[in-house]
Design a protein around this motif. Sequence first.
Motif, mmCIF file in Angstrom:
data_model
loop_
_atom_site.group_PDB
_atom_site.id
_atom_site.type_symbol
_atom_site.label_atom_id
_atom_site.label_comp_id
_atom_site.label_asym_id
_atom_site.label_seq_id
_atom_site.Cartn_x
_atom_site.Cartn_y
_atom_site.Cartn_z
ATOM 1 N N ALA A 80 0.831 -1.206 0.000
ATOM 2 C CA ALA A 80 0.000 0.000 0.000
ATOM 3 C C ALA A 80 0.868 1.259 0.000
ATOM 4 O O ALA A 80 0.642 2.200 -0.771
ATOM 5 C CB ALA A 80 -0.926 -0.012 1.217
ATOM 6 N N TYR A 81 1.904 1.267 0.827
ATOM 7 C CA TYR A 81 2.751 2.447 0.937
ATOM 8 C C TYR A 81 3.493 2.714 -0.368
ATOM 9 O O TYR A 81 3.492 3.839 -0.874
ATOM 10 C CB TYR A 81 3.743 2.265 2.088
ATOM 11 N N ILE A 82 4.099 1.684 -0.930
ATOM 12 C CA ILE A 82 4.882 1.894 -2.157
ATOM 13 C C ILE A 82 3.976 2.286 -3.309
ATOM 14 O O ILE A 82 4.299 3.191 -4.091
ATOM 15 C CB ILE A 82 5.690 0.625 -2.511
ATOM 16 N N PHE A 83 2.820 1.642 -3.393
ATOM 17 C CA PHE A 83 1.907 1.979 -4.492
ATOM 18 C C PHE A 83 1.446 3.433 -4.389
ATOM 19 O O PHE A 83 1.486 4.187 -5.362
ATOM 20 C CB PHE A 83 0.700 1.036 -4.479
ATOM 21 N N VAL A 84 1.032 3.823 -3.191
ATOM 22 C CA VAL A 84 0.576 5.208 -3.020
ATOM 23 C C VAL A 84 1.722 6.180 -3.292
ATOM 24 O O VAL A 84 1.551 7.197 -3.965
ATOM 25 C CB VAL A 84 0.000 5.408 -1.593
ATOM 26 N N ALA A 85 2.924 5.843 -2.797
ATOM 27 C CA ALA A 85 4.078 6.716 -3.015
ATOM 28 C C ALA A 85 4.366 6.848 -4.501
ATOM 29 O O ALA A 85 4.626 7.964 -5.008
ATOM 30 C CB ALA A 85 5.294 6.155 -2.282
ATOM 31 N N GLY A 99 17.754 6.826 -1.561
ATOM 32 C CA GLY A 99 17.932 6.639 -0.122
ATOM 33 C C GLY A 99 16.717 5.995 0.506
ATOM 34 O O GLY A 99 16.813 5.095 1.350
ATOM 35 N N ILE A 100 15.559 6.435 0.045
ATOM 36 C CA ILE A 100 14.320 5.941 0.642
ATOM 37 C C ILE A 100 14.044 4.494 0.243
ATOM 38 O O ILE A 100 13.711 3.653 1.080
ATOM 39 C CB ILE A 100 13.168 6.881 0.251
ATOM 40 N N THR A 101 14.232 4.205 -1.055
ATOM 41 C CA THR A 101 13.981 2.827 -1.483
ATOM 42 C C THR A 101 15.000 1.880 -0.864
ATOM 43 O O THR A 101 14.658 0.753 -0.482
ATOM 44 C CB THR A 101 14.036 2.709 -3.017
ATOM 45 N N LEU A 102 16.254 2.352 -0.749
ATOM 46 C CA LEU A 102 17.262 1.482 -0.131
ATOM 47 C C LEU A 102 16.962 1.270 1.349
ATOM 48 O O LEU A 102 17.261 0.210 1.894
ATOM 49 C CB LEU A 102 18.664 2.084 -0.309
ATOM 50 N N THR A 103 16.390 2.277 1.982
ATOM 51 C CA THR A 103 16.005 2.091 3.387
ATOM 52 C C THR A 103 14.969 0.981 3.515
ATOM 53 O O THR A 103 15.084 0.087 4.361
ATOM 54 C CB THR A 103 15.406 3.388 3.949
ATOM 55 N N LEU A 104 13.972 1.032 2.633
ATOM 56 C CA LEU A 104 12.945 -0.016 2.663
ATOM 57 C C LEU A 104 13.559 -1.381 2.374
ATOM 58 O O LEU A 104 13.264 -2.372 3.046
ATOM 59 C CB LEU A 104 11.847 0.294 1.642
ATOM 60 N N PHE A 156 1.074 4.646 -18.359
ATOM 61 C CA PHE A 156 2.123 3.650 -18.242
ATOM 62 C C PHE A 156 2.781 3.709 -16.857
ATOM 63 O O PHE A 156 3.115 2.692 -16.254
ATOM 64 C CB PHE A 156 3.163 3.869 -19.345
ATOM 65 N N SER A 157 2.944 4.938 -16.362
ATOM 66 C CA SER A 157 3.557 5.094 -15.036
ATOM 67 C C SER A 157 2.680 4.510 -13.940
ATOM 68 O O SER A 157 3.182 3.948 -12.966
ATOM 69 C CB SER A 157 3.795 6.582 -14.739
ATOM 70 N N THR A 158 1.388 4.659 -14.133
ATOM 71 C CA THR A 158 0.468 4.053 -13.168
ATOM 72 C C THR A 158 0.670 2.547 -13.144
ATOM 73 O O THR A 158 0.789 1.922 -12.083
ATOM 74 C CB THR A 158 -0.984 4.370 -13.547
ATOM 75 N N PHE A 159 0.737 2.003 -14.356
ATOM 76 C CA PHE A 159 0.972 0.567 -14.493
ATOM 77 C C PHE A 159 2.286 0.166 -13.827
ATOM 78 O O PHE A 159 2.352 -0.783 -13.037
ATOM 79 C CB PHE A 159 0.968 0.220 -15.986
ATOM 80 N N ILE A 160 3.346 0.955 -14.140
ATOM 81 C CA ILE A 160 4.660 0.650 -13.568
ATOM 82 C C ILE A 160 4.636 0.786 -12.049
ATOM 83 O O ILE A 160 5.222 -0.028 -11.326
ATOM 84 C CB ILE A 160 5.738 1.577 -14.185
ATOM 85 N N GLY A 161 3.941 1.809 -11.573
ATOM 86 C CA GLY A 161 3.847 1.990 -10.124
ATOM 87 C C GLY A 161 3.232 0.777 -9.447
ATOM 88 O O GLY A 161 3.718 0.313 -8.412
ATOM 89 N N PHE A 162 2.195 0.221 -10.087
ATOM 90 C CA PHE A 162 1.559 -0.970 -9.534
ATOM 91 C C PHE A 162 2.505 -2.164 -9.599
ATOM 92 O O PHE A 162 2.710 -2.890 -8.630
ATOM 93 C CB PHE A 162 0.266 -1.259 -10.302
ATOM 94 N N ILE A 163 3.096 -2.330 -10.805
ATOM 95 C CA ILE A 163 3.983 -3.482 -11.005
ATOM 96 C C ILE A 163 5.168 -3.438 -10.045
ATOM 97 O O ILE A 163 5.559 -4.462 -9.469
ATOM 98 C CB ILE A 163 4.490 -3.497 -12.475
#
Lengths: 173, 243
Positions: free
Chosen positions: B91-96, B121-126, B215-222
């Motif tokens: 949920a967090y990554i998708f919304v972000a 930095g943020i993605t590496l933290t996750l 496409f970005s929406t799709f990529i965000g979901f994927i």
Amino acid sequence: MQGFTESLVLGAGGLNIGDMIIQLVFFLGLLALLGKFAWGPLMNMMKEREDYVANEINTAEKSREEAQRMQREASEELKATRQDAQNIIEDARKTAGQQERDILESARAEADRIKESARQEIEQEKEKAVQALKDQVASMSVMIASKVIEKELSQKDQEALINQYIDEAGEER
Amino acid sequence: MNSLNHEAPMWEDAFGISWLDFNLSNVLMMFVASLIVFILGVAATRNMQRYPTGFQNFMEWLIDFIKGIIGSNMDWRTGRLFLPLGLTLFAYIFVANMLGVVTNGVVGHTLWWKSPTADPGITLTLATLVVVLSHYYGVKLRGGREYAKGFVRPLPFLLPFKIIEEFSNTLTLGLRLYGNIYAGEILLSLLVGLAATGVGGFIGATVPMIAWMGFSTFIGFIQAFIFVMLTMVYLSHKVSEDH
């Protein structure tokens, strides 16, 4: 230009320790809060529904079995009752036949007994009558004898006398 | 090239600590993303009913979706533990991701509104959090001995590779998400820049922009899906008995 390359490689600001700490704190906080307020209740609800459905299925299964059992029992009971009724009728029939025979038997026996007693009575009466006759003949003989002895009679008189007595006797009778 | 010249609202050497830098736009967007996820999550689970309707249906679909991801990697008895983690991550990554697709906000020359996941930095933290969790649960669920043995299976000489793998896993997990989202944002900014050049540019940029946003929406979901999927793969490597 160096800033441009850097931004292409690592984004606008590069690796910021502060961002990382904040991200960690935010994410863990979000995890905890959502776990408490959203996922927990939601999963509880789903679990509850699962249990409910499983329970309902169980109950349905149980009542179906119960119904089947009761039906079986009822049909058995019905069969037993029918059998009982049959037995009762059979018994009644047997008893009736027995009684009929008994009654006939006893009636026949009674009839025989009555017949027998009647015959015996007849026999007794007959014997009584014969006895009475014998007595009379004896007394008459005695009378005749005494009459003969009283009178010395001629052959002719004697004959006449006998005839007289016989006549008398016949008249008397 | 407009967006690339935008400055980040930095707060450097915060509290006088030399290594502590904040990108305030990231902080803002992390907060917004967390807030949206929290509000959605809570809103969806108010008035819960045994016969779900509307939003609750959607959240239950989401739970089943994440359950499916976990179920394809490990058996559900241990996987159950990671359902809240998977749900929150997704949920967090998708919304972000979506935050940056919908709009990029620029105030003056400062880029304030973007995807927080467009920052390495943020993605590496996750990603680090996930890998650290996988080690933690590896020790917790299987014991220290089994956990340590995992590094020399199936053959002892694989030990160095296994150790390198842990770091490369972290890097690839974080940078894959970052790269995808950041690339999407660059292209969007370029298209916005094009649209801003004039009437012709605006007309020329509209169609590709709409296409790219889709496409970005799709990529965000994927990417959210892949991140959760790989999280569960790494967790199952450490947690499952036979791997």
